[in-house]
Design an enzyme around this catalytic site. Structure first.
Site, PDB file in Angstrom:
ATOM      1  N   SER A 234       0.841  -1.192   0.000  1.00  0.00           N
ATOM      2  CA  SER A 234       0.000   0.000   0.000  1.00  0.00           C
ATOM      3  C   SER A 234       0.875   1.240   0.000  1.00  0.00           C
ATOM      4  O   SER A 234       1.844   1.330   0.770  1.00  0.00           O
ATOM      5  CB  SER A 234      -0.901   0.017   1.242  1.00  0.00           C
ATOM      6  N   LYS A 235       0.527   2.206  -0.843  1.00  0.00           N
ATOM      7  CA  LYS A 235       1.320   3.434  -0.896  1.00  0.00           C
ATOM      8  C   LYS A 235       1.174   4.248   0.383  1.00  0.00           C
ATOM      9  O   LYS A 235       2.006   5.115   0.660  1.00  0.00           O
ATOM     10  CB  LYS A 235       0.922   4.264  -2.109  1.00  0.00           C
ATOM     11  N   ARG A 236       0.130   3.982   1.157  1.00  0.00           N
ATOM     12  CA  ARG A 236      -0.051   4.707   2.421  1.00  0.00           C
ATOM     13  C   ARG A 236       0.770   4.111   3.554  1.00  0.00           C
ATOM     14  O   ARG A 236       0.988   4.754   4.571  1.00  0.00           O
ATOM     15  CB  ARG A 236      -1.539   4.706   2.819  1.00  0.00           C
ATOM     16  N   ARG A 237       1.217   2.865   3.356  1.00  0.00           N
ATOM     17  CA  ARG A 237       1.909   2.177   4.442  1.00  0.00           C
ATOM     18  C   ARG A 237       3.308   1.727   4.052  1.00  0.00           C
ATOM     19  O   ARG A 237       4.224   1.696   4.884  1.00  0.00           O
ATOM     20  CB  ARG A 237       1.063   0.966   4.856  1.00  0.00           C
ATOM     21  N   VAL A 240       6.538   1.964  -1.942  1.00  0.00           N
ATOM     22  CA  VAL A 240       6.129   1.322  -3.191  1.00  0.00           C
ATOM     23  C   VAL A 240       6.493   2.123  -4.431  1.00  0.00           C
ATOM     24  O   VAL A 240       6.394   1.603  -5.544  1.00  0.00           O
ATOM     25  CB  VAL A 240       4.599   1.054  -3.193  1.00  0.00           C
TER      26      VAL A 240
END
Length: 489
Positions: A234-237, A240
């Site tokens: 995930s790009k939020r976590r 990436v």
């Protein structure tokens, strides 16, 4: 049949490593079959699209070897808006779609569940188009939809479990499911190779292909890429963005080699192989459908191997963006299967901590081979050589506290005197001199050199000390030792 594959990213953010993996797989499949790779930019989300993201996609593809001019496109999904609307109208006219004015809360009130899908309430109401009315596809009440997948066999879906899904919004614009299908039809796509996360959409899209009277493509859903906790990246976590790895100093060849191992492996007990081997051996039907772990530690080790495979000249060129803030000149070693071209161009690389006029190319060249064996990403070159180009070293507080203990002052005094008297300023004589200074104080060389290293470089670890002193020179070395002695008091 000419194989035609497509890569269809949205220009709404940084380039995801999972997307890069899919692009490479499509690229190789097209080359293996004498086919065509089509780049389509799915830009219909006007609120989130930005031109720089589109350029970022093109630049990222360039970096991993899918270069502009070598593929068809980019095409833009927004250019097909009229065809999307025409397909929606065709489905409605054929009785395969109907208008619906239900809101989510209406469905929930009727079904008593927030999890149940659409209940078909408007199927036979005969509504026409209008504000707030979406167009839904009428899914079959019986039968099965079989998806022919090169990786997963023939996943089968019961039609009765597929809800009547929206294909166009109230304003007439097509949603992703329909737009994607129409675009693939227009472009003559024969094979859709994409991430596993799209598999639930596939039976819906295949129903649309059938309803529009066109044979659906052959599908291949590659495994989802997960982190160490086996969660989807995930790009939020997670880290990436391909651009982030590029800016950190990962080589393109290392990155694309590693990406191709996410779900597949070359023959034999090997993983680091020339790109030509991957192009020859990769087979979609050999891809493992299980989730693929993106192991950053392994990627880092890969990159270190690729860095060490460079010639010294290639290594020097590849380091330039971190040393002087400019892209390296193209360089390659076909026999080693290594390329440094574009190793970091157009990436957000921080400027080095020294002024441009302080950088000495000859000094860097003198230590480059030593540094090459000690770094795993190119950005690490800065802390390894900054002591050569700064007026005074950046001293790590913990390193100072560890090295400058009782007796360090006496050792520095003796080392300064011995180095001042040293007739030949070279690594071996300097090492012998410090060995003698340490032995006179009951210290082995490892202990004796710790205060010297921190005084000169600011750190307890780094390049070989005596080679570093040789390149730094007599006057600068002695000045730093004297400054450290004064600081100790």
């Amino acid at each position: 049949m000419t194989v035609r594959v497509r890569f269809a990213p949205s220009p709404t953010g940084m380039f995801h490593v999972g997307g890069a993996r899919s692009a490479l797989q499509n690229w190789i499949y097209a080359k293996q079959h004498g086919g065509v790779f089509v780049l389509r930019i799915e830009d219909t989300d006007a609120a989130r699209n930005r031109p720089e993201w589109t350029e970022g996609i093109l630049a990222a593809l360039d970096w991993i070897g899918i270069e502009r001019g070598g593929y068809e496109g980019p095409h833009f999904q927004s250019a097909n808006a009229a065809e999307h609307r025409a397909a929606a109208q065709k489905l409605h006219d054929a009785g395969r779609a109907y208008y619906c004015d239900c809101k989510r809360e209406d469905v929930q009130a009727r079904t008593g569940s927030q999890y149940q899908g659409y209940d078909g309430f408007c199927r036979d109401r005969g509504l026409g188009p209008g504000e707030g009315r979406a167009l839904r596809f009428r899914t079959p009440d019986s039968g099965q939809t079989v998806v022919v997948d090169l990786i997963r066999g023939e996943p089968t879906f019961d039609n009765k479990l597929i809800e009547d899904f929206v294909i166009a919004r109230g304003d007439g614009s097509a949603v992703f499911l329909l737009a994607n299908v129409v675009d693939d039809m227009i472009m003559g796509i024969t094979h859709v190779i994409r991430a596993e996360e799209h598999l639930p959409n596939t039976p819906k899209q295949q129903l649309l292909w059938d309803a529009l009277g066109v044979q659906p493509p052959i599908w291949a859903h590659v495994p989802v890429v997960v982190n160490e906790k086996r969660q989807k990246l995930s790009k939020r976590r997670d880290k990436v963005a391909l651009e982030a790895y590029r800016a950190e100093g990962y080589l393109a060849d290392a990155m694309r080699n590693y990406l191709m191992l996410l779900g597949w492996a070359p023959s034999g007990d090997r993983e680091i192989v020339p790109w030509s081997v991957i192009e020859n051996e990769f087979r979609l039907d050999e891809v493992n459908p299980s989730p693929a772990f993106f192991d950053e530690k392994k990627l880092r080790a890969f990159n270190g191997e690729y860095i060490r495979a460079l010639t010294v000249e290639q290594f020097i060129a590849a380091c330039q963006p971190w040393l002087i803030g400019t892209p390296p000149p193209p360089a390659s070693d076909p026999e080693a299967g290594v390329s440094t071209e574009g190793a970091a161009t157009d990436s957000p690389i921080a400027l080095p901590p020294w002024r441009p006029e302080e950088f000495d190319p000859a000094a860097f060249a003198a230590v480059a081979e030593l540094a090459q064996t000690r770094i795993a990403v190119l950005s690490e070159i800065v802390p390894n050589v900054d002591f050569l180009f700064l007026e005074s070293p950046v001293v790590d507080g913990a390193a100072w506290a560890k090295a400058m203990k009782e007796g360090a002052g006496d050792l520095l005094d003796a080392a300064i005197a011995a180095f001042e008297a040293q007739p030949e300023w070279a690594a071996e004589p300097l090492k012998s001199t410090l060995e003698q200074v340490g032995a006179e104080r009951g210290l082995k060389l490892g202990k004796a050199q710790a205060p010297i290293r921190v005084a000169v470089t600011g750190r307890t670890v780094g390049l070989p000390l005596f080679e570093s002193l040789e390149v730094l020179g007599r006057e600068r070395t002695l000045a730093r030792l004297r400054a450290a002695r004064v600081k100790l008091g």
